[in-house]
Motif scaffolding. Structure first.
Motif, mmCIF file in Angstrom:
data_model
loop_
_atom_site.group_PDB
_atom_site.id
_atom_site.type_symbol
_atom_site.label_atom_id
_atom_site.label_comp_id
_atom_site.label_asym_id
_atom_site.label_seq_id
_atom_site.Cartn_x
_atom_site.Cartn_y
_atom_site.Cartn_z
ATOM 1 N N THR A 1 64.919 -104.514 19.507
ATOM 2 C CA THR A 1 65.321 -105.916 19.776
ATOM 3 C C THR A 1 66.304 -106.434 18.707
ATOM 4 O O THR A 1 66.065 -106.323 17.505
ATOM 5 C CB THR A 1 64.099 -106.844 19.776
ATOM 6 N N VAL A 2 67.339 -106.940 19.263
ATOM 7 C CA VAL A 2 68.347 -107.578 18.361
ATOM 8 C C VAL A 2 68.429 -109.068 18.723
ATOM 9 O O VAL A 2 68.566 -109.433 19.896
ATOM 10 C CB VAL A 2 69.729 -106.920 18.537
ATOM 11 N N VAL A 3 68.282 -109.833 17.709
ATOM 12 C CA VAL A 3 68.447 -111.305 17.893
ATOM 13 C C VAL A 3 69.858 -111.693 17.423
ATOM 14 O O VAL A 3 70.290 -111.295 16.342
ATOM 15 C CB VAL A 3 67.393 -112.082 17.092
ATOM 16 N N PHE A 4 70.490 -112.420 18.236
ATOM 17 C CA PHE A 4 71.813 -112.931 17.823
ATOM 18 C C PHE A 4 71.924 -114.414 18.225
ATOM 19 O O PHE A 4 71.293 -114.838 19.206
ATOM 20 C CB PHE A 4 72.939 -112.084 18.454
ATOM 21 N N PHE A 5 72.609 -115.141 17.486
ATOM 22 C CA PHE A 5 72.785 -116.584 17.808
ATOM 23 C C PHE A 5 74.088 -117.119 17.163
ATOM 24 O O PHE A 5 74.634 -116.533 16.222
ATOM 25 C CB PHE A 5 71.579 -117.398 17.352
ATOM 26 N N ILE A 6 74.495 -118.161 17.740
ATOM 27 C CA ILE A 6 75.677 -118.888 17.208
ATOM 28 C C ILE A 6 75.404 -120.375 17.342
ATOM 29 O O ILE A 6 74.799 -120.808 18.342
ATOM 30 C CB ILE A 6 76.954 -118.473 17.953
ATOM 31 N N GLY A 7 75.745 -121.120 16.385
ATOM 32 C CA GLY A 7 75.467 -122.569 16.427
ATOM 33 C C GLY A 7 76.566 -123.413 15.788
ATOM 34 O O GLY A 7 77.472 -122.940 15.110
ATOM 35 N N ASP A 8 76.325 -124.649 16.081
ATOM 36 C CA ASP A 8 77.341 -125.617 15.550
ATOM 37 C C ASP A 8 76.609 -126.889 15.174
ATOM 38 O O ASP A 8 76.008 -127.560 16.021
ATOM 39 C CB ASP A 8 78.401 -125.898 16.622
ATOM 40 N N VAL A 9 76.631 -127.199 13.893
ATOM 41 C CA VAL A 9 75.999 -128.442 13.410
ATOM 42 C C VAL A 9 76.985 -129.608 13.642
ATOM 43 O O VAL A 9 78.188 -129.489 13.375
ATOM 44 C CB VAL A 9 75.647 -128.333 11.927
ATOM 45 N N SER A 10 76.361 -130.694 14.143
ATOM 46 C CA SER A 10 77.220 -131.873 14.306
ATOM 47 C C SER A 10 77.774 -132.260 12.933
ATOM 48 O O SER A 10 77.110 -132.142 11.914
ATOM 49 C CB SER A 10 76.414 -133.024 14.925
ATOM 50 N N LEU B 1 73.052 -124.674 19.627
ATOM 51 C CA LEU B 1 72.743 -123.281 19.267
ATOM 52 C C LEU B 1 72.552 -122.457 20.539
ATOM 53 O O LEU B 1 71.907 -122.893 21.480
ATOM 54 C CB LEU B 1 71.487 -123.222 18.418
ATOM 55 N N TYR B 2 73.141 -121.287 20.545
ATOM 56 C CA TYR B 2 72.940 -120.290 21.616
ATOM 57 C C TYR B 2 72.222 -119.102 20.990
ATOM 58 O O TYR B 2 72.740 -118.483 20.069
ATOM 59 C CB TYR B 2 74.302 -119.869 22.194
ATOM 60 N N LEU B 3 71.031 -118.853 21.502
ATOM 61 C CA LEU B 3 70.214 -117.778 20.919
ATOM 62 C C LEU B 3 69.947 -116.713 22.004
ATOM 63 O O LEU B 3 69.494 -117.033 23.110
ATOM 64 C CB LEU B 3 68.883 -118.347 20.413
ATOM 65 N N THR C 1 67.756 -103.539 23.182
ATOM 66 C CA THR C 1 68.766 -102.538 22.885
ATOM 67 C C THR C 1 68.686 -101.331 23.818
ATOM 68 O O THR C 1 69.663 -100.590 23.970
ATOM 69 C CB THR C 1 68.618 -102.049 21.436
ATOM 70 N N ASN C 2 67.531 -101.234 24.429
ATOM 71 C CA ASN C 2 67.372 -100.078 25.303
ATOM 72 C C ASN C 2 67.872 -100.381 26.696
ATOM 73 O O ASN C 2 68.452 -99.526 27.358
ATOM 74 C CB ASN C 2 65.897 -99.688 25.364
ATOM 75 N N THR C 3 67.653 -101.583 27.167
ATOM 76 C CA THR C 3 67.946 -101.896 28.550
ATOM 77 C C THR C 3 69.191 -102.721 28.731
ATOM 78 O O THR C 3 69.752 -102.854 29.796
ATOM 79 C CB THR C 3 66.776 -102.661 29.160
ATOM 80 N N GLY C 4 69.514 -103.280 27.729
ATOM 81 C CA GLY C 4 70.684 -104.184 27.811
ATOM 82 C C GLY C 4 70.338 -105.549 28.384
ATOM 83 O O GLY C 4 71.239 -106.348 28.652
ATOM 84 N N ALA C 5 69.054 -105.790 28.524
ATOM 85 C CA ALA C 5 68.648 -107.122 29.012
ATOM 86 C C ALA C 5 68.719 -108.140 27.891
ATOM 87 O O ALA C 5 68.326 -107.864 26.762
ATOM 88 C CB ALA C 5 67.217 -107.046 29.543
ATOM 89 N N VAL C 6 69.196 -109.201 28.347
ATOM 90 C CA VAL C 6 69.370 -110.299 27.344
ATOM 91 C C VAL C 6 68.632 -111.532 27.845
ATOM 92 O O VAL C 6 68.852 -111.981 28.974
ATOM 93 C CB VAL C 6 70.837 -110.656 27.132
ATOM 94 N N SER C 7 67.731 -112.020 26.996
ATOM 95 C CA SER C 7 67.138 -113.338 27.268
ATOM 96 C C SER C 7 67.768 -114.332 26.271
ATOM 97 O O SER C 7 68.011 -114.005 25.108
ATOM 98 C CB SER C 7 65.617 -113.261 27.096
ATOM 99 N N TYR C 8 67.994 -115.467 26.792
ATOM 100 C CA TYR C 8 68.719 -116.398 25.894
ATOM 101 C C TYR C 8 68.338 -117.849 26.181
ATOM 102 O O TYR C 8 67.812 -118.138 27.265
ATOM 103 C CB TYR C 8 70.234 -116.237 26.071
ATOM 104 N N CYS C 9 68.580 -118.706 25.230
ATOM 105 C CA CYS C 9 68.445 -120.171 25.377
ATOM 106 C C CYS C 9 69.739 -120.804 24.887
ATOM 107 O O CYS C 9 70.331 -120.367 23.885
ATOM 108 C CB CYS C 9 67.280 -120.687 24.544
#
Lengths: 637, 305
Positions: free
Chosen positions: A438-447, A504-506, A511-519
């Motif tokens: 499992t890889v966690v990745f995110f990108i965000g932007d503070v007001s 924030l996009y999380l 890594t095995n399946t390529g499935a991505v869950s995100y919020c």
């Protein structure tokens, strides 16, 4: 009426008017003073001169009369021994025949000497001959015989035409060859009026003065042209009996009982003085008029600049201090004129200047303080910059290395780019391996941006890592993105006094399946680059950003990556970058760049985006943080 | 001198015999000077006893003057002769011919060497003799005192009567006036001997008379205040002694005598004048020239025209 009053006030305040008035007053005082001084001295001088001239004239007249009488006495002396006279006196025959001849003889003499009133030949106290032929010439013949033989004498001898008229009588006894003839006398009667008219008429000490003959008792022998009042009897050969109206001197005629009286009218003495005064007054008036003209001209020239200066000063005062102060200033003037007003204005300006000087001095002090402060600020700023730089480096250190491909797993690679608009930014991204699959990745932007945003960013990054890792530790399973965001949101909302929030996009990648869950908590949906092209991920409506609402719920979505797909996450700083024409870079242009670079490796792709972005922006200022994160999945085998 | 001269007894007529005019040399040679007087005025010359013709005594100013002159001629004696006034100018026929030139018979005959009666130098006389001037005089009109107011100017004479000596200067002057100013109303001229002229006036028989000033001075006092000089008439005239024009030596002697004596107030001649007239000749002339109406003393008004 008010205008008239103001006009009068302005007139009375006018320096020119004052100069003119004072000039006239000074001129008038000078003229009157000088005139008075000159007139007084001239009057004294003239009186002294006139008195001296009178003395001289009277003495000369007395001598002239004396010489005159002496000459007549010599004539009578000759007649007294003249054969013709003696013949007529002695012989009846000669007398009878030649009495007319004697008359002719003496008439020719008398014609030359108009002062002769009569020539008498007297024998035994009876006149045997009278040149005048008037029997009444001698009203008192006895008086003739009381005369001495050698002297003349003034006597009242006869009344003529009812008017008292004295004669001068000169008598000599006839003698024949040294032998006196008894009772035979030659008598010459002189008319004082004619003597005076012929001898003294041209002799006058002044225009109204005169010289007159007096008897030894001081009685006039002629009618005086003016009434001198009662004069005392002469007691000396020369005396002065002046009165208020006349200077009077009397000189005795030598060896004779008559006096010569010189009279000078004081009015004659005063006349030239009066003329001098009149002339001086006229001259003074001319001087005043000339002075007035000159003063008008010169004061006009002198006061015009002063008035202009005063008007300007008045305008300045009015402008700077207001009309009320100007009126107050005028009221307090010691002298109501332009110069005083100008002086007051200058004084006011001087005081103001002093105050300005003081203010400048204070300002300089303040400036010095400010410079000191500025220098201190600079020091602090430098220090702050150093700190900010450190904070930047720290912030950057909190995300993956810039533009460097990181191989999170053999099948998952990540590359990121973050360029804060300021020293520290509010954007952030991260990717980490939560567990082996499992890889966690995110990108965000503070007001907002800046330090507070950076701090909130770093906190958010830490909270995301902490929440994900804590979830794993506590649950022993991989969390859903919504779980992570819910916990992070809860933490951010606890102490969000600044009301800042975070988009924030999380995503959590298997890594095995390529499935991505995100919020997606209010962030921009990522773009997927596939072998077939580039597309945006789900267009679902994002959830609320973090920190906005405590207890907010976040939905987890899923998506499936294909091998070789690249998930491009970015902040609005990329798509909302503006060129000089304030045109957004836009999602489409981003997708074009990505599409063009999808065959390149990930670092090249991210460099291409950055390059194109730079080309697009040109010299336009960067307003927002530029952050990109590319997650690539390339399963093994 | 004067008394001696005055009282000399003359025997002129006895000692002299008239013949012809004599020269000074002949006079001196003979030791006598024949002098003719016209005794019209006693004050000038008196002949005593009155009416005398022989052994007469002559006295008066004229006599004294001649005596003084005679003394200058080496002491020759004076032989006086009384003549009438007109005889002094008469020719040998006894007539006076005014227009004729001749030597009067008295001179021509040698009866008179000198005519000393104060002859005025009238032109008609000078045609007959030389008149050596001695003094100046004027004619005086003599009137009664009570009629003086009638005679104030020359015009007063018109129509009046006047008594004057025949052939005198007064007579001549009146005749001339009658020929001129008084043509329409001439003066009635009565020619008489001067001795009676004043008497006639005094007696009011004639209105006035004319006489010389010197004569008037000497004559009027005798009449007291009854006769008075009215005024002088005519020009100033030169009066003198008449001589034969041919006898220049005598004339020169007379002139020398006058020239020596007249200017000196103390001269014998002037003393004689003072004695008789009370004045010297110059003083008299001064009085004459002082008279009203006197014409210029430069000679223009004087006789001799």
């Amino acid at each position: 009426m008010a205008t008239k009053g103001n006009g009068l006030a302005a007139f009375s305040r006018s320096l020119r008017v004052k100069l003119i008035i004072w000039t006239c007053v000074i001129l008038a005082v000078v003229v009157v003073g000088l005139t008075t001084l000159i007139a007084r001295n001239a009057s004294r001088l003239l009186e002294t001169q006139t008195a001296a001239q009178l003395t001289q004239l009277t003495a000369q007249s007395a001598r002239a009369v004396s010489d005159f009488i002496e000459a007549r006495e010599r004539t009578v002396d000759l007649w007294a021994v003249d054969s013709l006279m003696l013949s007529v006196a002695r012989d009846p025959g000669l007398r009878a025949v030649f009495l007319p001849g004697l008359s002719g003889y003496l008439s020719s003499y008398a014609e030359r000497e108009p002062w002769i009133a009569d020539i008498l030949l007297v024998e035994n106290r009876l006149p045997i001959f009278s040149l005048s032929g008037r029997e009444n010439v001698i009203a008192d013949p006895k008086a003739l015989f009381t005369l001495t033989d050698t002297a003349s004498k003034a006597q009242r001898l006869v009344r003529v035409v009812g008017q008292e008229h004295a004669h001068l009588a000169i008598r000599r006894q006839a003698s024949d060859r040294g032998q006196l003839l008894d009772g035979v006398f030659v008598i010459l009667l002189l008319d004082p009026k004619v003597i005076q008219a012929e001898l003294l008429s041209d002799t006058s000490p002044s225009s109204s003065g005169f010289v007159a003959l007096l008897s030894d008792r001081g009685q006039p022998l002629v009618e005086l042209p003016v009434a001198l009042g009662e004069l005392p009897e002469p007691k000396a050969a020369m005396d002065v009996v002046s009165n208020d109206d006349y200077l009077i001197e009397r000189h005795v005629v030598s060896d004779s009982p008559i006096y010569v009286m010189g009279v000078a009218a004081r009015s004659d003495i005063e006349a030239p003085v009066n003329r001098l005064i009149y002339f001086s007054v006229l001259l003074g008036l001319a001087a005043i008029l000339t002075g007035l003209g000159g003063t008008l001209y010169f004061t006009g020239r002198v006061t015009a600049p002063i008035r202009k200066l005063t008007d300007d000063a008045r305008a300045i005062t009015d402008l700077r201090f207001g009309g009320k102060l100007l009126r107050k200033l005028r009221e307090d003037l010691p002298h109501q004129d332009e110069v005083s007003e100008l002086a007051a204005v200058f004084d006011l300006l001087d005081r103001t200047t002093e105050e300005l000087t003081e203010a400048n001095s204070l300002l300089e002090t303040r400036n010095a303080d400010l410079d000191e402060t500025r220098r201190s600020l600079r020091t602090n700023l430098d220090r702050l910059e150093l700190e900010m730089d450190a904070a930047r480096r720290l912030q950057l250190s909190m995300v993956a290395p810039d533009r460097v491909l990181r191989k999170l797993t053999p099948s998952v690679h990540a590359v990121g780019l973050m360029e804060p608009a300021r020293e520290v930014g509010g954007d952030f991204y991260d990717s980490f391996l939560l567990d082996v699959d499992t890889v966690v990745f995110f990108i965000g932007d503070v007001s907002d941006k800046g330090t507070a945003s950076a701090l909130l960013m770093s906190r958010t990054v830490s909270l995301v890592r902490f929440a994900a890792q804590q979830f794993v530790e506590l649950r022993k399973c991989v969390p859903q993105p919504s779980d992570v965001l819910a916990q992070v949101n809860a933490e951010l909302c606890k102490s969000n006094s600044t009301r800042m929030f975070v988009t924030l996009y999380l995503g959590i990648l298997n890594t095995n399946t390529g499935a991505v869950s995100y919020c997606n908590a209010g962030h921009i949906s990522p773009i997927v680059c596939t072998d077939n092209g580039v597309r945006q991920t789900s267009q679902d409506i994002p959830d609320l950003p973090l920190g906005v609402q405590a207890g907010a719920s976040y939905d987890t979505h899923t998506t499936q990556l294909q091998a070789g797909d690249r998930l491009v996450l970015y902040t609005d700083g990329v798509t909302e970058a503006e060129d000089e024409g304030r045109t957004f870079f836009g999602v489409d242009r981003l997708m074009e760049v990505l599409s063009s670079a999808r065959s390149t490796d990930m670092p090249t792709m991210i460099k291409s985006v950055r390059q194109q972005l730079s080309v697009f922006v040109g010299d336009a200022e960067q307003f927002d943080d530029i952050t990109l994160l590319i997650i690539g999945w390339e399963p093994m085998g | 001198m004067m008394s001696r001269t005055l009282m000399v007894l003359w025997l002129g007529l006895v000692l002299t015999t008239p013949a012809e005019a004599r020269t000074l040399a002949e006079i001196e040679a003979r030791g006598e000077l024949r002098v003719c007087f016209s005794a019209i005025e006693p004050a000038l010359v008196r002949v005593e006893p009155e009416g005398c013709t022989v052994n007469c005594q002559y006295a008066g100013l004229l006599v004294d003057q001649v005596a003084l002159f005679a003394d200058t001629l080496n002491g020759i004696s004076v032989v006086p002769k009384s003549v009438s006034w007109s005889d002094q100018f008469s020719d040998e026929t006894g007539q006076v011919q005014r227009e004729e030139s001749y030597l009067p018979e008295l001179l021509a005959s040698g009866a008179c060497d000198l005519l000393v009666s104060n002859l005025a130098r009238l032109p008609w006389r000078l045609r007959k003799m030389d008149i050596v001037p001695l003094f100046e005089s004027r004619m005086i009109a003599i009137v009664r005192a009570d009629r003086q107011s009638e005679f104030t100017t020359l015009d007063s004479f018109a129509g009046k009567s006047a008594v004057v000596s025949l052939e005198s200067s007064f007579h001549t002057w009146l005749l001339e006036r009658n020929m001129e100013e008084f043509t329409g109303n001439p003066v009635e001229v009565v020619p008489l001997d001067g001795r009676v002229a004043l008497d006639l006036v005094f007696q009011n028989k004639v209105d006035f008379t004319l006489t010389d000033a010197d004569i008037a001075v000497l004559s009027i006092p005798a009449y007291g205040a009854d006769l008075v000089p009215a005024f002088a008439v005519g020009p100033v005239q030169e009066l003198g002694w008449g001589v034969d024009p041919a006898d220049q030596e005598l004339r020169a002697a007379i002139e020398m005598f006058f020239a020596d004596q007249k200017p000196d107030p103390r001269s014998a001649l002037n003393r004689a004048w003072q004695q008789h007239l009370g004045v010297t000749i110059p003083e008299f002339e001064a009085l004459v020239n002082a008279l009203p109406g006197t014409q210029a003393a430069d000679g223009s008004g004087k006789n001799g025209d």
